[in-house]
Structure formats: structure tokens, C-alpha cells
Design a protein around this motif. Structure first.
Motif, short mmCIF file in Angstrom:
data_model
loop_
_atom_site.label_atom_id
_atom_site.label_comp_id
_atom_site.label_asym_id
_atom_site.label_seq_id
_atom_site.Cartn_x
_atom_site.Cartn_y
_atom_site.Cartn_z
N ARG A 139 6.76 -6.99 -16.02
CA ARG A 139 5.41 -7.13 -16.57
C ARG A 139 4.47 -7.84 -15.60
O ARG A 139 3.28 -7.98 -15.89
N ARG A 140 5.00 -8.30 -14.48
CA ARG A 140 4.13 -8.95 -13.50
C ARG A 140 3.38 -7.86 -12.72
O ARG A 140 3.98 -6.94 -12.19
N ALA A 141 2.06 -8.01 -12.64
CA ALA A 141 1.25 -6.96 -11.99
C ALA A 141 0.07 -7.58 -11.25
O ALA A 141 -1.09 -7.37 -11.63
N PRO A 142 0.33 -8.35 -10.20
CA PRO A 142 -0.78 -8.98 -9.46
C PRO A 142 -1.75 -7.96 -8.89
O PRO A 142 -2.97 -8.17 -8.89
N LEU A 143 -1.22 -6.82 -8.41
CA LEU A 143 -2.11 -5.80 -7.88
C LEU A 143 -3.01 -5.25 -8.96
O LEU A 143 -4.22 -5.05 -8.76
N GLY A 144 -2.43 -5.03 -10.14
CA GLY A 144 -3.22 -4.49 -11.25
C GLY A 144 -4.33 -5.43 -11.69
O GLY A 144 -5.46 -4.99 -11.92
#
Length: 779
Positions: free
Chosen positions: A412-417
């Protein structure tokens, strides 16, 4: 293959459906409660069509033809007539006079059914009910479904697609003929809209079948060939039902297209209906361009601040907002984590990209090639693909929500998103400042708050998975709140019902009341006088369909080409400058106006401002009301005439150059020279004595939508019966029970040759005659 396993109990799915229904009722309550009503085309065009359909059904008349607009129109072939819309047809059959709330309620019911279709699809895929709930709400109350709900026909086509897609997917999964039939039925209901939305969705359904054939091998190990062979049975079922249900209506429409003014749209014309690429920003900030306020405050494309765009679309057509939660989930996780590229979401992602490329039209070099796809040149606005953009974005957003709720913490980690989401919001700020609209910053701030609230609800729902009803509410409540504010009722989607009072059958409108009174006073056995409503307001031109008035004009993008050639009538007469005259019909004071039986003319400005050829006294003012100036043309002729003398004329030259002779048309009738020769008619050249010739007698015994019965007596030398309704080759005429040749008289009206003496003549609309063009041997 068998359907994917259902990972959630049915009670969770049922709870999601109940929440969706409750949220739907809340979101559509301003309309169904009667506080506001869906405006513009929904009232100006479709409400009168619904009224006409209901009136016809309740008096036992066939609704296939209407005499109430454009001197007669084939309703059975008009995609916008609502005859082939199941729910509107049911409403018309049940209610003699459907009101605004009922008509609006059917539109929202259709959107609700469409949302339910996505929820059923999600369940079949084994995706989370919360994701289906998000997809349903975003589909039904976001994007063009919310902002263009006034386009009733497109809403109907849009709403049937999810059910067709769900049934098709289930049919292909199971190799089921019966589910194929169900898919064919839903798809046929969609196709009956016969609009661009249905056409694009048909392409999507076809693409989905191809995708299912060539997608990577499933666990059953079947190759593409065997997979396709397994699909033949459900596809056969769908095709069979689709052809039975939609085939006749499609053939009628194709036949009408050849006789109408809209058989083809040019590439240049279509490009004017493109979506500006910057409109994609409205998917993230609903009121970025001030679309919810007055028109003067709108600053998005194609307003002047963007330079000369060459676009011709309304401001609401560029609004894509479908909810903070689904758009954020799509961007952050669907793209940021690549979830949108997973099977089968990748199909929807590909469809979304394809529809965006199509929608922006002139802004992509591939649009000319796309315009060569069969059927594309029947439609004038690629921007209509915003409906598809909203549908597929809603599904992808729901899929990403479903995937998030099932994913491990690390996934669930999405730094780009999150970075992408931030970049989009910064772009919105940049556009606002670059265009000198710092007043848009509060809207961007509110969008940021909606994103925060949506993520808070999504993360909270993840924590309360053991309490599924609560988790569903934590997802649904912020999204419902968001849509209720960002897609709230506005000038494009909601106006006070009183605005359209003239379209109520029991209206107290003074103009309508006066016209009805005068028509009743002037009634005669041979008369059925026509009315014109010009330049009064947007919703007036089709009032004749509601009130049973016969009009020379109306509101419809489709008109018979013959009528257009003679009158130059355009699709609307809402503004005085939209009332065009032609060489053959150059004035309200002209032979063609008299032949039309145009007795009463109501205009929003003095008639001299519309018809500048009028001289004082040409058109006496009968009454001035709050809405209109009402004039009487005392020279208007009866609906039926029995002249004896045939006059040869060059119809093409009269249409092109004018000069329709000022004859006594009770005694004389014009026929085209070619018809005079072909039918061996004894046609004279234009006589010096314009009042000469004999006249018989004619009286209307019965007049219905598709049937006109006339009792006529021809002079001792024989003659003709002329019915001043527009000619079309789907009409037939019977003299004393025997079919006769239907003649085209006085440029565009119907006539038949009569032997001396009394006769009973029946003019009858027989739409099956349209099919003769498809089977030439049957002629």
C-alpha cells in the motif's frame, strides 16, 4: 472457466447495495423531490417527446408519426423519441401525463441500475464490495453522468452498458447461451439509443471479446482457438436477441438517415466538438474553471482566455469530476503502484486511454484515422466520449479501492503515486495563476480537503475490516458527501421546475391558453391550423408535442431533408435569429406559409424583427402576452384541399430560387414537371388566371398520428385531394379502400388523384415501407 470465488459473504454485498441505494436517493433527492428539475434538453426536447408518447398510448393511437412538429416527423425512426426506451415507455403507458419528477426519476433510476451492474461485475470478479460501491457511486453520480444528465438519450445508453458488460463477462466465463441472450438484451437496449455513446460502447464490447480471446492463458490452459470456440454459443445468443430487439429500430434509423439532414458529419465539423486536453484537470478539482457558477464566471476552455480554440462545446461538456476517492485511488495506486496494469483492470485502463485520445479529437494526430472507423461520421462531438472516460475511470477507481483493502501493508506504500497527485494539484494552481484566476485557489483547497477526507475514510475502512458494514460506510460516506457538494445541482443540471411551466399539460401560460382557444374557435371540417413559436425561449419550440398543437417548426437535430430544402428550418428557434426563411418560404406573408396552414405565429420579439419583409398590416397582431407577440395569418389555407387543375412546376428551381406562384390553391395544385410526365398528369403551365380552375369539396373525417381519413368529392372533370402534411415515402394513400399513388404536391405535401364524384380517402403511415430499400426485390 468458472466464476472467480466470492471472497465476501453475500450479506456484505447486500449491505453495499443497500448503502448504494440510500446514497443514490440522497444524491438525487433535490430532483426527485421536486425542488429542482433537470433542464435544457431534458425538458426542451425529451419531456415533450415523453408527453406525446403518453398521450398517444392513452388515447389508443399509434405513436409512430407525429404531426406536431416540422409539419410531420417519423417518430419510430427518431432515436430521441423514447419509443424504444423500456422504462420511459413503461412510464408513458402507466401515466397519462408524466410530470417532471417522474421523468427525472426514471433518469436517476437508470443510472442507479447502471451502478448496480458494476457492483454485480465486481462480485463476479471476486473484488471487494467496497470497491464495487465506489465504482457504482462514481459511475452514476460523477463525470458526464452528473454534468450532462440533461442529455436523456445519452444517459440511457450510458446506463445500460454496465449491465451489458456484466452479463457478457458472465456469459463468456460460463459459455452460457442464456447469459449471452441476457447480454444481447441489455446491449440491445443500449443500442436503441442510437447515439454516439451506444456506438462507442459497442466498440468496447467487441474489443472485450477480442481481449478475452487473446488474453494470456487462464488456469484452464485453453488456447485462443478453443477459447473462441467456447465463446461462440454465448455470442450467438447475444447476437440473436440483439438483432430481434434492436434490429428493426436500427433499420428505420438508417432509412431515415438517407432522407434526413444528418446523414453525415464532416471531419472538420467533428473536430469542433473536441475536448480540450486541459479539461482533464477537472477530474481532480471539480470547480477549477468556475463551471458551477454563472456562465460569465466560467474561464475554462473554450472560453476567450484560451485563445481561438475553434471548439464549439458547452462548458459542462468538459467537466470530468467523478469523486476524490476514485480519482486518487486510480492515480496513487493504479498508476503509482501499477495496479491499473493488472488483469483484468488493464482492459479498462486501455479503454480509458483510447477514449481520452478519441475525446480530445483535433488535439491528437490520430483523430482523422479514428474518424474513418465505420459509424464515426454519424456523430459530431468526440467530446461525448467523456461518458466512457467517466465509466472506465469509475471502475478503475473502484478496482484500486478493492485492491487496497486486500493488499499487504508494504504493497500500500505509493510514494510515486502521492507525488503524482501532488503534481496534478500544483498544475491546477499553475493554470489558475497563469490565466489570472487566483479566485480558483479556494476550489483547489477544497479538493485537497476532499482527498484528505477520502484517504482518511479508506485507511479507516482497512482497519475495520472485521466490521464490514462500518467499513463500507467509511468508504461511502465521504464519497457521497464529496459528490453531493462538488457535483451539486447547478445551472447546467438543475433549475426551478417553474421555469418549464409551459411544458406542463395543465399550464396556466397565457400564450398557450390563447392559442388553444383560437384554434378551437376556428375549427372547421377542413381545417387543422398550424402554429409557430419562434424566438421565445429555449424550451418553447417543442411545446406542440405537449399540447397537441401542430407546428411548422420544432426542436430536433434530425429533420426530413425535403422539409429542410423547402423551408431551411434549422434544429431550433429559441432565438429570433434562428428563424430562417428560404427562397420557397421567404416570409410569413407568402404562398408557402398559407399552404402550411400557418394561422398563428407567436414570437418573442415583434415579427418585423424576424421577418423584415413584412409591411404594415401584413400580419395583424392578435394579442401580446408576457411571453410573446401573437399574430394571425388570415390567409392560411385549410389542411385538406380538392383542386381540379394541375400546374407544372420545377420544384428544384422553386426551392433554389423561389417564386412559388401565388395561385388559388383551393383550385390549383403544383406538381413537378418530371412527375407530370411520369404519371401522365394533365399539367398546365402557370396560368394567367390565378383564380381559375374548379374546386371540389373535402372534409376531415378522422385525424390521428398515423391515420388521416378524408371525405372528398371531386369535380365532374376529376381532380386531386391535397393533404398539407409533409410527404414521405413511408406514407400510403387508399382511395375507397384501394391503394393509389401518393403524389408530392406543392413542393412537399401529399396528394392523390381522384376520379369524379365522392370518395373516402385514407392517408396512412406504414413504417414497414422503409424496409423496402433493404430488400429491393420486394418493391
Amino acid at each position: 472457466m468458472s466464476p472467480p470465488p466470492k471472497t465476501e459473504p453475500f450479506r456484505v454485498f447486500l449491505a453495499s447495495v443497500l448503502i448504494f441505494f440510500a446514497a443514490s436517493l440522497y444524491l438525487c433527492w433535490p430532483w426527485v423531490s421536486g425542488q429542482v428539475t433537470i433542464p435544457w434538453d431534458a425538458k426542451a426536447h425529451f419531456q415533450p417527446q415523453l408527453s406525446f408518447l403518453a398521450h398517444a398510448l392513452h388515447r389508443g393511437a399509434a405513436p409512430w408519426w407525429t404531426p406536431n412538429v416540422f409539419a410531420g416527423m417519423p417518430q419510430i425512426a427518431d432515436p430521441q423519441s423514447l419509443i424504444f426506451s423500456p422504462l420511459y415507455l413503461a412510464l408513458a403507458a402507466l401515466v397519462p401525463e408524466p410530470n417532471f419528477q417522474q421523468a427525472d426519476g426514471v433518469a436517476f433510476l437508470m443510472l442507479t441500475l447502471g451502478g448496480l451492474g458494476w457492483m454485480l461485475y465486481f462480485r463476479d470478479r471476486g473484488w471487494r464490495a467496497a470497491g464495487g460501491l465506489v465504482a457504482a457511486l462514481a459511475f452514476a453520480y460523477g463525470g458526464s453522468a452528473a454534468w450532462r444528465i440533461q442529455h436523456t438519450g445519452q444517459i440511457l445508453s450510458f446506463s445500460w452498458f454496465p449491465l451489458a458488460f456484466w452479463a457478457l463477462n458472465r456469459a463468456l466465463d460460463r459459455g452460457s447461451f442464456r447469459w449471452g441472450m441476457a447480454a444481447g438484451l441489455f446491449a440491445a437496449f443500449m443500442v436503441l439509443g442510437r447515439d454516439q455513446i451506444a456506438w462507442l460502447f459497442c466498440l468496447v464490447l467487441a474489443a472485450f471479446v477480442v481481449y478475452r480471446v487473446f488474453a494470456p492463458p487462464a488456469p484452464d490452459g485453453l488456447g485462443a482457438g478453443k477459447r473462441f470456440a467456447r465463446m461462440l454459443k454465448p455470442l450467438a445468443g447475444g447476437t440473436l436477441v440483439g438483432l430481434i430487439v434492436a434490429g428493426p429500430a436500427l433499420l428505420w434509423t438508417l432509412a431515415l438517415a438517407e432522407q434526413s439532414n444528418r446523414s453525415e458529419i464532416t471531419l472538420e465539423g467533428a473536430m469542433r466538438g473536441s475536448l480540450h486536453p486541459a479539461s482533464v484537470l477537472t477530474a481532480f478539482v471539480a470547480d477549477l474553471f468556475g463551471v458551477q457558477g454563472p456562465l460569465s464566471g466560467f474561464w475554462g476552455p473554450p472560453s476567450p482566455g484560451w485563445g481561438e480554440t475553434g471548439l464549439y462545446i458547452a462548458r459542462n461538456m468538459g467537466e470530468l469530476y467523478f469523486g476524490a476517492l476514485p480519482v486518487a485511488a486510480l492515480l496513487v495506486f493504479g498508476i503509482g503502484r501499477g495496479w491499473a496494469l493488472r488483469r483484468p483492470a488493464v482492459f479498462f485502463f486501455g479503454a480509458l486511454l483510447a477514449m481520452y485520445v478519441y475525446a480530445i479529437g483535433k488535439y491528437t494526430p490520430v483523430f482523422p484515422a479514428l474518424f474513418d472507423v465505420p459509424g464515426a461520421n454519424l456523430f459530431r462531438r468526440p467530446a461525448d466520449a467523456t461518458f466512457q472516460i467517466g465509466a472506465f475511470a469509475a471502475v478503475l477507481g473502484g478496482f484500486c479501492v478493492s485492491s487496497f483493502l486486500s493488499a499487504a501493508a508494504a504493497d500500500r506504500r505509493a510514494p510515486l503515486g502521492y507525488g503524482l497527485l501532488g503534481a496534478v494539484l500544483i498544475a491546477c494552481v499553475g493554470v489558475a495563476l497563469a490565466k489570472g484566476h487566483a479566485d480558483a485557489l479556494p476550489a483547489i483547497g477544497f479538493a485537497l480537503a476532499c482527498f484528505g477526507l477520502s484517504f482518511a475514510g479508506l485507511f479507516a475502512a482497512r482497519r475495520f475490516e472485521r466490521r464490514p458494514a462500518l467499513a463500507l460506510l467509511l468508504v461511502a460516506l465521504p464519497l457521497t458527501f464529496d459528490l453531493s457538494l462538488n457535483n451539486r445541482p447547478n445551472q447546467s443540471t438543475a433549475l426551478p421546475p417553474e421555469t418549464f411551466d409551459v411544458l406542463r399539460e395543465q399550464t396556466g401560460n397565457e400564450t398557450i391558453g390563447f392559442l388553444k382557444q383560437k384554434l378551437a374557435e376556428n375549427a372547421a371540417p377542413d381545417r387543422r391550423d398550424r402554429v409557430e413559436l419562434a424566438g421565445i425561449d429555449f424550451h418553447w419550440p417543442n411545446a406542440g408535442l405537449t399540447h397537441g398543437l401542430d407546428m411548422d417548426l420544432g426542436y430536433n437535430p434530425i429533420r426530413l431533408q425535403l422539409f429542410v430544402d423547402v423551408t431551411h428550418a434549422i434544429d431550433h428557434v429559441a432565438l429570433p435569429e434562428q428563424r430562417e426563411f428560404s427562397p420557397a418560404f421567404p416570409s410569413y406573408k407568402s404562398p408557402m406559409a398559407n399552404l402550411m396552414g400557418l394561422r398563428w405565429i407567436a414570437t418573442g420579439v415583434p415579427a418585423e424583427q424576424i421577418d423584415k419583409t413584412l409591411k404594415p398590416g401584413d400580419l395583424p397582431l392578435a394579442k401580446q402576452t408576457a411571453d410573446a407577440f401573437i399574430y394571425e395569418n388570415k390567409d392560411a389555407l385549410p389542411r385538406v384541399l380538392a383542386p381540379a387543375r394541375a400546374i407544372a412546376a420545377d420544384f428544384a428551381a422553386l426551392e433554389r430560387d423561389g417564386g412559388v406562384p401565388d395561385l388559388d390553391y383551393r383550385r390549383n395544385v403544383l406538381f413537378d414537371r418530371a412527375d407530370c410526365a411520369r404519371l401522365a398528369l394533365s399539367c398546365q403551365e402557370a396560368p394567367q388566371d390565378v383564380s381559375g380552375g374548379e374546386a371540389g369539396e373535402a372534409r376531415i373525417a378522422a385525424y390521428e398520428n398515423t391515420l388521416v381519413e378524408v371525405e372528398a368529392t371531386a369535380p365532374a372533370s376529376g381532380g386531386f385531394l391535397v393533404l398539407n402534411d409533409v410527404w414521405q415515402n413511408w406514407q400510403a394513400v387508399y382511395v375507397d379502400g384501394v391503394e393509389a399513388e401518393l403524389l408530392k404536391a406543392n413542393l412537399m405535401f401529399r396528394a392523390v388523384r381522384l376520379a369524379p364524384g365522392p370518395h373516402k380517402v385514407r392517408f396512412q403511415f406504414e413504417p414497414v415501407r422503409a424496409f423496402k430499400r433493404f430488400w429491393p426485390a420486394g418493391r
